[in-house]
Every structure is written in C-alpha cells, then in structure tokens.
Design an enzyme around this catalytic site. Structure first.
Site, PDB file in Angstrom:
ATOM      1  N   GLY A  60      43.852  19.143   9.739  1.00  0.00           N
ATOM      2  CA  GLY A  60      43.873  20.194  10.736  1.00  0.00           C
ATOM      3  C   GLY A  60      43.438  19.690  12.098  1.00  0.00           C
ATOM      4  O   GLY A  60      43.290  18.487  12.330  1.00  0.00           O
ATOM      5  N   ASP A  61      43.193  20.627  13.015  1.00  0.00           N
ATOM      6  CA  ASP A  61      42.841  20.265  14.382  1.00  0.00           C
ATOM      7  C   ASP A  61      41.557  19.444  14.453  1.00  0.00           C
ATOM      8  O   ASP A  61      41.447  18.507  15.252  1.00  0.00           O
ATOM      9  CB  ASP A  61      42.692  21.527  15.239  1.00  0.00           C
ATOM     10  CG  ASP A  61      44.016  22.261  15.410  1.00  0.00           C
ATOM     11  OD1 ASP A  61      45.046  21.587  15.612  1.00  0.00           O
ATOM     12  OD2 ASP A  61      44.021  23.503  15.356  1.00  0.00           O
ATOM     13  N   GLY A  62      40.571  19.777  13.618  1.00  0.00           N
ATOM     14  CA  GLY A  62      39.319  19.027  13.617  1.00  0.00           C
ATOM     15  C   GLY A  62      39.517  17.585  13.184  1.00  0.00           C
ATOM     16  O   GLY A  62      38.921  16.655  13.739  1.00  0.00           O
ATOM     17  N   THR A  63      40.380  17.372  12.191  1.00  0.00           N
ATOM     18  CA  THR A  63      40.677  16.021  11.716  1.00  0.00           C
ATOM     19  C   THR A  63      41.391  15.220  12.798  1.00  0.00           C
ATOM     20  O   THR A  63      41.069  14.054  13.049  1.00  0.00           O
ATOM     21  CB  THR A  63      41.544  16.070  10.448  1.00  0.00           C
ATOM     22  OG1 THR A  63      40.835  16.781   9.425  1.00  0.00           O
ATOM     23  CG2 THR A  63      41.870  14.672   9.946  1.00  0.00           C
ATOM     24  N   ASP A 208      52.058  18.862  31.113  1.00  0.00           N
ATOM     25  CA  ASP A 208      52.182  19.142  32.544  1.00  0.00           C
ATOM     26  C   ASP A 208      51.042  18.572  33.384  1.00  0.00           C
ATOM     27  O   ASP A 208      50.990  18.779  34.600  1.00  0.00           O
ATOM     28  CB  ASP A 208      52.300  20.649  32.792  1.00  0.00           C
ATOM     29  CG  ASP A 208      51.065  21.422  32.322  1.00  0.00           C
ATOM     30  OD1 ASP A 208      50.159  20.801  31.733  1.00  0.00           O
ATOM     31  OD2 ASP A 208      51.011  22.647  32.535  1.00  0.00           O
ATOM     32  N   GLU A 263      35.217  22.060  16.008  1.00  0.00           N
ATOM     33  CA  GLU A 263      33.965  21.381  15.695  1.00  0.00           C
ATOM     34  C   GLU A 263      32.942  21.647  16.793  1.00  0.00           C
ATOM     35  O   GLU A 263      33.309  21.939  17.928  1.00  0.00           O
ATOM     36  CB  GLU A 263      34.197  19.876  15.552  1.00  0.00           C
ATOM     37  CG  GLU A 263      35.236  19.491  14.492  1.00  0.00           C
ATOM     38  CD  GLU A 263      34.833  19.902  13.097  1.00  0.00           C
ATOM     39  OE1 GLU A 263      33.614  19.871  12.801  1.00  0.00           O
ATOM     40  OE2 GLU A 263      35.723  20.253  12.289  1.00  0.00           O
TER      41      GLU A 263
END
Length: 283
Positions: A60-63, A208, A263
């Site tokens: 996921g995003d934390g990993t 951007d 996190e």
C-alpha cells in the site's frame, strides 16, 4: 534488466505471498529478472542491491513511501513499479495502475517509463499526501488485523471517533511567498489526488511540479461535515481553501500528530516542497 520484487507479507490479507513465483515468471517473460525480497521495515532493502534497474513494489501507500525513502537514503533512483496491495492504494490509482495483482504486474512488465513528482516534508519523501487534523491520522490507530478483516471500513470506524474529538488548529502558512492565517480543523498537502480513495483534490496532477494544499476551516461539527461533503460534491464551499504551490511552510503554536502516506509524520514547523519528475515510474 535486473531488479527486486519487494513485498509486504501483510498485503492483501497475507495472500500476496502465494503469487510471488507467478509474478517473477511473468517478468522473466519480458527479460526482467526479479529477486523476491520480503520487506523488513527496520532494514534498507537496497543494501547490497544498489545497482538494480527496477524495484517492483507490492503493497500500500505506506509500503511505497518506505521504499522510496530507502531509495533516497541509498542515493539511487531505479525505475519503480507499483502492484497495489494495500487498503486504499491511492498512489497506485493516481498513476493509473490496474487493481488486480497479476494485471498490475503485467502492466509494469510490458509498460514504459514515465516521470512523476514526489513531495518532501522536512526531508522525508511522500508520494501521495501529507496531512494533519480530523480524520487524517486514522490509519495510525487502525490495527493490521482490523485492516485485514474489514478493509477501508476500519478507517471509518476510527475516523468517527476522531471526528467527535476534533479541535481548532491555528495555522500560519506561506505558500510560494504568500502568507495565509487560518483556523483549521484539517490540512492536506497532495502530490496525488485522493486520500482513502476519496477524490479530495480531483484536479491535482502528479506530474505538474506543484502540490495541492487543502485546508478546512474550523467550525462546529455540523458545519464542518457539510463543508466536507460540499467539497466532495464540487460545490466549492468558502470554508475549504485550495492553494496550488511548489513550496510552502506550515507552523502552529500547538502540537499536532501528522501523517505521511499513512504513517506518522514530523512536527511543526514544516517545510514542504515538490520535486518535479523525481520518480521514474514504469507502468
């Protein structure tokens, strides 16, 4: 091409590990040799692998956040492939990754390189969002067991309790040289465009060279809820400030827990900037 297949053993409720051999074989068909490596969050997975050309990361995003910060610690910048295997997978969505494990793996193996931006807060890199205030730190108080059992509903359960105890956060913000003083209840700085799969910065672009700052003013619980819903519906309530900038600082006279890609994050004051084209994504 050689690289690492980095994976979080808790991802996809522990089922990801059963697909590792299949993923490795798929990449081999595209002349990419991957070495499966279980992520240990107290070690740098790139130790002894500084010459790799690609890091395929399943989690996921934390990993993903951890992997990118470990890359930066080593001073390397290989291509990065993302197999979405977390609870929300906001960054994977922002770069257009397919949701199913093997479809995402094939997308990476047969994909091309594109560069995307990366945020930095007090020297720490983030791929999706940095934030603090109501609802932003729900993941800190949600156990892995809860995430595995009920997924995103676990965040909602914790978030309701957080909403009940919301409070005023006096902020002084300087965004690209312009000052703003706001009594806030929530603040989000997006490199991506969503948090918990809610498109809170729907117009944000990941390439951007700018960050999207959203600040929700403090009002009573009913008004705050109405403003949040109004923003999601696109009615542009005045209590929601949207500022697009390359660099900003945020300070406050109180302490407040913060969140970086799910996190725990740094404390005030915070210096935040966008590194344009910092990541080499294969997708």
């Amino acid at each position: 091409m050689k690289g690492l297949l980095l994976y979080n053993k808790r991802a996809r409720r522990g089922s990801l590990g059963k697909r590792i051999t299949e993923i490795v074989e798929l990449f081999k068909q595209e002349s990419i040799e991957l070495e499966p490596t279980l992520i240990e969050f107290d070690k740098n997975p790139f130790e002894g692998h500084e010459d790799i050309e690609i890091a395929v990361t399943a989690g996921g995003d934390g990993t993903i956040n951890y992997v990118i910060n470990m890359m930066r610690a080593k001073g390397i910048n290989p291509q990065l492939g993302i197999i979405p295997a977390g609870t929300a997978n906001d960054f994977a969505s922002a770069i257009g990754m397919r949701r199913k494990i093997m479809e995402a793996a094939r997308q990476i193996a047969q994909g091309k390189e594109r560069t995307v931006d990366c945020g930095v807060v007090n020297g720490r890199y983030f791929v999706n969002v940095f934030g603090f205030g109501v609802l932003t730190t729900a993941s800190h108080f949600t156990s892995d067991k809860e995430k595995q059992l009920i997924g995103k509903l676990a965040y909602i359960h914790v978030g309701i309790k957080d909403f009940i105890s919301m409070h005023n956060i006096p902020l002084h913000i300087e965004a690209d040289g312009t000052a703003h003083d706001i009594e806030a209840v929530m603040c989000l700085v997006f490199n991506g465009n969503s948090a918990g799969q809610f498109k809170l910065a729907a117009d944000a672009k990941i390439d951007d060279g700018e960050l999207d700052l959203l600040v929700l003013e403090h009002h009573n619980a009913f008004a705050t809820c109405a403003n949040m819903v109004g923003h999601l519906l696109g009615t542009k309530p005045e209590a929601v400030h949207h500022i697009r900038c390359h660099e900003l600082t945020i300070s406050s006279n109180i302490e407040e827990p913060t969140d970086v890609d799910g996190e725990p994050g740094p404390q005030f004051p915070m210096h935040i900037r966008c590194e344009k084209g910092a990541l080499r994504i294969r997708c």
